[in-house]
Scaffold this motif. Structure first.
Motif, mmCIF file in Angstrom:
data_model
loop_
_atom_site.group_PDB
_atom_site.id
_atom_site.type_symbol
_atom_site.label_atom_id
_atom_site.label_comp_id
_atom_site.label_asym_id
_atom_site.label_seq_id
_atom_site.Cartn_x
_atom_site.Cartn_y
_atom_site.Cartn_z
ATOM 1 N N PHE A 139 0.837 -1.197 0.000
ATOM 2 C CA PHE A 139 0.000 0.000 0.000
ATOM 3 C C PHE A 139 0.875 1.252 0.000
ATOM 4 O O PHE A 139 1.921 1.294 0.653
ATOM 5 C CB PHE A 139 -0.905 0.020 1.237
ATOM 6 N N GLY A 140 0.426 2.278 -0.706
ATOM 7 C CA GLY A 140 1.158 3.532 -0.759
ATOM 8 C C GLY A 140 1.136 4.276 0.565
ATOM 9 O O GLY A 140 0.241 4.095 1.399
ATOM 10 N N LEU A 141 2.140 5.135 0.742
ATOM 11 C CA LEU A 141 2.247 6.011 1.914
ATOM 12 C C LEU A 141 2.399 7.439 1.390
ATOM 13 O O LEU A 141 3.483 7.830 0.956
ATOM 14 C CB LEU A 141 3.452 5.626 2.773
ATOM 15 N N THR A 142 1.316 8.196 1.402
ATOM 16 C CA THR A 142 1.334 9.517 0.772
ATOM 17 C C THR A 142 1.003 10.662 1.714
ATOM 18 O O THR A 142 1.263 11.821 1.368
ATOM 19 C CB THR A 142 0.330 9.561 -0.396
ATOM 20 N N ASP A 143 0.443 10.373 2.899
ATOM 21 C CA ASP A 143 -0.094 11.438 3.741
ATOM 22 C C ASP A 143 0.171 11.155 5.212
ATOM 23 O O ASP A 143 0.110 10.006 5.655
ATOM 24 C CB ASP A 143 -1.603 11.571 3.509
ATOM 25 N N ALA A 144 0.444 12.219 5.952
ATOM 26 C CA ALA A 144 0.770 12.087 7.369
ATOM 27 C C ALA A 144 0.043 13.157 8.169
ATOM 28 O O ALA A 144 -0.580 14.070 7.625
ATOM 29 C CB ALA A 144 2.280 12.201 7.572
ATOM 30 N N ARG A 154 8.710 15.055 4.630
ATOM 31 C CA ARG A 154 8.457 15.633 3.314
ATOM 32 C C ARG A 154 7.059 15.288 2.814
ATOM 33 O O ARG A 154 6.628 15.793 1.773
ATOM 34 C CB ARG A 154 9.527 15.146 2.328
ATOM 35 N N LEU A 155 6.348 14.424 3.538
ATOM 36 C CA LEU A 155 4.961 14.141 3.194
ATOM 37 C C LEU A 155 4.078 15.315 3.618
ATOM 38 O O LEU A 155 4.415 16.046 4.556
ATOM 39 C CB LEU A 155 4.476 12.883 3.920
ATOM 40 N N PRO A 156 2.927 15.512 2.976
ATOM 41 C CA PRO A 156 1.956 16.473 3.512
ATOM 42 C C PRO A 156 1.600 16.074 4.943
ATOM 43 O O PRO A 156 1.349 14.895 5.214
ATOM 44 C CB PRO A 156 0.755 16.313 2.575
ATOM 45 N N TYR A 157 1.594 17.043 5.855
ATOM 46 C CA TYR A 157 1.394 16.751 7.276
ATOM 47 C C TYR A 157 0.275 17.637 7.821
ATOM 48 O O TYR A 157 0.337 18.859 7.741
ATOM 49 C CB TYR A 157 2.689 17.001 8.049
ATOM 50 N N ASP A 158 -0.748 16.999 8.380
ATOM 51 C CA ASP A 158 -1.918 17.693 8.907
ATOM 52 C C ASP A 158 -1.873 17.665 10.434
ATOM 53 O O ASP A 158 -2.181 16.645 11.042
ATOM 54 C CB ASP A 158 -3.188 17.008 8.390
ATOM 55 N N GLN A 159 -1.464 18.782 11.046
ATOM 56 C CA GLN A 159 -1.436 18.852 12.506
ATOM 57 C C GLN A 159 -2.776 19.361 13.012
ATOM 58 O O GLN A 159 -3.217 20.449 12.648
ATOM 59 C CB GLN A 159 -0.321 19.769 13.008
#
Length: 256
Positions: A139-144, A154-159
């Motif tokens: 499975f892909g890992l694209t978002d954090a 370096r992934l998009p990160y939603d705090q």
């Protein structure tokens, strides 16, 4: 910026839903950690080689313990893989090792095997809501994201404060801090959105909210959990330009 699609409940309710459907909450055994460490550094030969000094063929290295069916699911464009090997099909304990594909040389382990937890009841090829098993596959890992600030990924990160984990786990351990940092696993979700996005392309009955998150010291609802410092290392290492994936399952399944 993340886009949230469709009507959603309040974010806090969405995370509460994840606690119920995803995170927090023939056999064979993985090789011993020492053996994984040795094999991980050396890898295994593939059928594709290159020419080395003197014209001899130097075979590119493959990721150890992966069989041909599993390897075939990893895109040629992928240069990073988090390989999670479960101790058994019904075990909630596993190890996670980081691998990087080196041009002309193949795959190389760039971490030690890290202890990890997975779903309470082990692994499955056919994940469903609340089955307490972790999906097998690539499975892909694209978002954090997470409750704590971005540690430098370096992934998009939603705090967001909504990455909260109240209550206790299956063994009575507190879940607090489990979602301080998370990486969404692209099982039954829309890539390119916050891990809190509630879109389920396969339908709600197939579960979702499967993440790599901070280990709370016990089995999960279906996620993979690593110690806090390892989560930070993982987030800093992941590079979207290298199209990272997680390859996960019990040892026997991954050998196929």
């Amino acid at each position: 910026m993340y886009l949230r699609k469709g009507p959603f409940p309040a974010v806090a309710l969405a995370v509460a839903g994840l606690l119920l459907t995803g995170c927090a909450g023939a056999g064979g055994e993985a090789a011993p950690v020492a053996a994984q460490r040795s094999a991980g550094a050396a890898g295994g030969p593939s059928a594709v080689g290159r020419f080395g000094p003197g014209g001899q063929t130097v075979r590119a290295q493959e990721i150890p313990f992966l069989g041909p069916q599993t390897r075939a699911k990893i895109s040629r464009a992928t240069q990073q893989a988090v390989v999670v090997v479960g101790e058994g099909p019904d075990s909630n304990r596993s190890t996670a090792t980081l691998y990087e594909r080196i041009p002309g040389l193949g795959w190389k382990a760039v971490s030690e095997p890290w202890p990890a937890h997975n779903g309470l009841r082990g692994w499955t090829y056919d994940h469903e809501t609340a089955d307490h098993r972790t999906p097998i596959g690539v499975f892909g890992l694209t978002d954090a994201g997470g409750k704590l600030p971005d540690p430098g990924t370096r992934l998009p990160y939603d705090q967001e404060a909504a990455f909260d984990a109240p209550g206790t786990g299956f063994e009575g351990e507190p879940l607090k801090g489990s979602f301080d940092h998370v990486v969404a696993i692209n099982y039954n979700r829309e890539p390119g959105t916050t891990p809190l996005d509630w879109t389920r392309p396969l339908g709600d009955e197939k579960g979702g909210g499967i993440w790599i998150h901070v280990d709370h010291g016990g089995p999960t609802q279906g996620c993979v959990a690593l110690k806090l410092e390892r989560m930070k290392e993982l987030l800093v290492w992941l590079d979207p330009a290298k199209q990272p994936v997680v390859v996960m399952g019990d040892a026997a399944a991954l050998r196929r």
